[in-house]
Design an enzyme around this catalytic site. Sequence first.
Site, PDB file in Angstrom:
ATOM      1  N   ARG A  13       2.387 -11.485  58.434  1.00 27.59           N
ATOM      2  CA  ARG A  13       3.243 -10.715  59.338  1.00 27.59           C
ATOM      3  C   ARG A  13       2.405  -9.640  60.019  1.00 27.59           C
ATOM      4  O   ARG A  13       1.542  -9.031  59.385  1.00 27.59           O
ATOM      5  CB  ARG A  13       4.389 -10.034  58.589  1.00 27.59           C
ATOM      6  CG  ARG A  13       5.233 -10.968  57.815  1.00 27.59           C
ATOM      7  CD  ARG A  13       6.170 -11.780  58.676  1.00 27.59           C
ATOM      8  NE  ARG A  13       6.568 -12.968  57.951  1.00 27.59           N
ATOM      9  CZ  ARG A  13       6.780 -14.157  58.494  1.00 27.59           C
ATOM     10  NH1 ARG A  13       6.649 -14.329  59.785  1.00 27.59           N
ATOM     11  NH2 ARG A  13       7.127 -15.175  57.751  1.00 27.59           N
ATOM     12  N   ILE A  14       2.678  -9.424  61.288  1.00 24.16           N
ATOM     13  CA  ILE A  14       2.004  -8.354  62.016  1.00 24.16           C
ATOM     14  C   ILE A  14       2.809  -7.082  61.811  1.00 24.16           C
ATOM     15  O   ILE A  14       4.000  -7.030  62.118  1.00 24.16           O
ATOM     16  CB  ILE A  14       1.897  -8.695  63.517  1.00 24.16           C
ATOM     17  CG1 ILE A  14       1.059  -9.961  63.703  1.00 24.16           C
ATOM     18  CG2 ILE A  14       1.297  -7.518  64.289  1.00 24.16           C
ATOM     19  CD1 ILE A  14       1.096 -10.520  65.110  1.00 24.16           C
TER      20      ILE A  14
ATOM     21  N   ASN B 269      -7.750  -5.821  56.000  1.00 23.89           N
ATOM     22  CA  ASN B 269      -7.312  -7.199  56.217  1.00 23.89           C
ATOM     23  C   ASN B 269      -8.517  -8.122  56.090  1.00 23.89           C
ATOM     24  O   ASN B 269      -9.655  -7.722  56.340  1.00 23.89           O
ATOM     25  CB  ASN B 269      -6.686  -7.352  57.606  1.00 23.89           C
ATOM     26  CG  ASN B 269      -6.103  -8.741  57.829  1.00 23.89           C
ATOM     27  OD1 ASN B 269      -5.464  -9.305  56.944  1.00 23.89           O
ATOM     28  ND2 ASN B 269      -6.326  -9.292  59.011  1.00 23.89           N
TER      29      ASN B 269
ATOM     30  N   HIS C  46      -9.899 -12.028  57.357  1.00 23.62           N
ATOM     31  CA  HIS C  46      -9.630 -13.040  58.384  1.00 23.62           C
ATOM     32  C   HIS C  46     -10.668 -14.155  58.277  1.00 23.62           C
ATOM     33  O   HIS C  46     -11.855 -13.882  58.105  1.00 23.62           O
ATOM     34  CB  HIS C  46      -9.692 -12.395  59.770  1.00 23.62           C
ATOM     35  CG  HIS C  46      -9.309 -13.329  60.868  1.00 23.62           C
ATOM     36  ND1 HIS C  46      -8.003 -13.704  61.096  1.00 23.62           N
ATOM     37  CD2 HIS C  46     -10.068 -13.998  61.770  1.00 23.62           C
ATOM     38  CE1 HIS C  46      -7.975 -14.545  62.116  1.00 23.62           C
ATOM     39  NE2 HIS C  46      -9.204 -14.743  62.540  1.00 23.62           N
TER      40      HIS C  46
ATOM     41  N   VAL D 163      -4.061  -6.886  66.841  1.00 24.35           N
ATOM     42  CA  VAL D 163      -4.140  -7.975  65.861  1.00 24.35           C
ATOM     43  C   VAL D 163      -5.591  -8.401  65.666  1.00 24.35           C
ATOM     44  O   VAL D 163      -6.312  -8.650  66.638  1.00 24.35           O
ATOM     45  CB  VAL D 163      -3.289  -9.178  66.323  1.00 24.35           C
ATOM     46  CG1 VAL D 163      -3.450 -10.349  65.365  1.00 24.35           C
ATOM     47  CG2 VAL D 163      -1.830  -8.775  66.431  1.00 24.35           C
ATOM     48  N   ASP D 164      -6.009  -8.501  64.398  1.00 21.53           N
ATOM     49  CA  ASP D 164      -7.369  -8.945  64.041  1.00 21.53           C
ATOM     50  C   ASP D 164      -8.421  -8.170  64.812  1.00 21.53           C
ATOM     51  O   ASP D 164      -9.374  -8.718  65.373  1.00 21.53           O
ATOM     52  CB  ASP D 164      -7.516 -10.454  64.242  1.00 21.53           C
ATOM     53  CG  ASP D 164      -6.627 -11.238  63.295  1.00 21.53           C
ATOM     54  OD1 ASP D 164      -6.353 -10.732  62.189  1.00 21.53           O
ATOM     55  OD2 ASP D 164      -6.196 -12.342  63.656  1.00 21.53           O
TER      56      ASP D 164
END
Length: 194
Positions: free
Chosen positions: A92-93, A108, A110, A145-146
Amino acid sequence: MSAIRIAVLISGSGSNMAAIADHLSERSDVEIGIVVSDRHDVAGLLRAEERGLPTTVVDWKSFPDRETFTAAVCDVVDASRCTFMVLAGFMRILAPTAVERFPGRILNIHPSLLPSFPGAHAVEEALAHGVRVTGVTIHVVDELVDNGPIVAQESVDVFPDDDAASLHARIQTVEHRLYPQVVADFVIGGSEQR
């Protein structure tokens, strides 16, 4: 001195959470205060309970928008007396309010060498683009995001006969080794600067 408490957020099998928990079980300076899932039917909750970790579900379907969901997640983390959030396969963002409430304290992981292949299909995109090397990135979460400052990266070779499953399995092997150590070092370093 009491251990620094972290919240680990999951959405699936919890394999990275389990690797972090197993690593931290040998330490006294950092501990998992809560494992938070965004839905009920995930194997990661059982993995956490098998390790004696407290768990809770903040079901994203119960909230009208990302902002109220994010606020509920942050409230759970605060109530658990955790000062860092670790996203471990959390799909989830989070709204920007999470970054406001935990500035520089959300990590996070990735499955690519960011900034290449952000988003939910990084492994498939790496294969589609024919790259020979992809990898793992651990970064601090920001409003995008990312994105955010990169804390650690490690490359993973892409073999000619790879499919998404085989490549993802090799990436996960690196994740399970790298993430636990980076989490511990980051949390200790971040707490010393506060």
